[in-house]
Design a protein around this motif. Structure first.
Motif: not given
Length: 236
Positions: A87-89, A188-194, A184-186
């Motif tokens: 995530x973001x490297x 939080x982004x992964x958690x919300x999306x999945x 994924x961007x962050x």
């Protein structure tokens, strides 16, 4: 057709049928937001990909919550597994738990792969499921055993890589989405999306090694369930 308009659609100029169709496309298939925008445009629906993103954030979360609320009690055998994601490297770990039917019980994105992280996952599972499992199956990561002894010492624990294929296979859709979304961007982004994706994907999961008639029946049931969750029947 919408019979009585669900209040969650109040204030939106687009009909609920279009909103639900866009959300279904985005979470059901490995499509980018721009791909969904083009598919809608092909049907004469002019919606920007940013609008689709906002719909996914709001309505996807609502639909996932309703799916969980309507779901029967899940299995008493938990399969737990973790995979590395970038995530973001930066390297993070995606922890996932599924039951013996393959239903995703929960996901948790963490920066560590240790006993503290495993304990956090188990506590989250116990709080959401409301009960401990009969059996917990994991790979040979020692953190699982240490966490289990603290959180639920009476639960049987089986550690064998070959027994945990169900959890490992559940990561495959995430890998496909990761490629489509170019990462994924962050966290939080992964958690919300999945948290949304896994619930909607399970509704439309295809029965393994099933006849054509069984597949068609399961698909009809899935669309019926989706209509109950969204308040909108899928347009023909």
């Amino acid at each position: 057709m919408t019979t009585s308009r669900d209040p969650i659609y109040a204030g939106y100029r687009y009909p609920p049928e279009i909103i639900c169709y866009a959300v279904w496309l985005y979470f059901r298939y490995p499509l980018s937001l721009r791909m969904v925008e083009e598919l809608l445009a092909a049907r004469g629906i002019e919606v920007s990909y940013e609008t689709v993103r906002q719909w996914g954030l709001k309505f996807g979360e609502v639909f996932a919550r309703r799916i969980r609320q309507r779901a029967p009690q899940r299995g008493d055998k938990w399969h737990l597994d973790e995979v590395v994601i970038t995530i973001a490297g930066h390297k993070h770990w995606l922890w996932r738990a599924v039951d013996q039917q393959g239903f995703v019980l929960d996901v948790l994105v963490q920066s560590r792969r240790n006993t503290k992280a495993a304990r956090r996952l188990l506590r989250k599972l116990l709080k959401k499921q409301g009960r401990a499992p009969r059996v917990m199956i994991t790979d040979k990561l020692r953190s699982y055993g240490a966490a289990k002894r603290t959180i639920m010492p009476g639960v049987e624990h089986r550690q064998h890589k070959g027994l945990n294929n169900r959890a490992e296979n559940s990561h495959q859709p995430t890998r496909r989405r990761e490629r489509i979304m170019k990462g994924f961007k962050s966290p939080r982004h992964v958690q919300r999306f999945l948290s949304t994706h896994d619930q909607i994907a399970h509704v439309f999961s295809r029965p393994p090694l099933a006849s054509a008639a069984t597949v068609r029946s399961a698909r009809t049931q899935a669309f019926t369930h989706w209509a109950e969750v969204t308040g909108v029947a899928m347009a023909a």
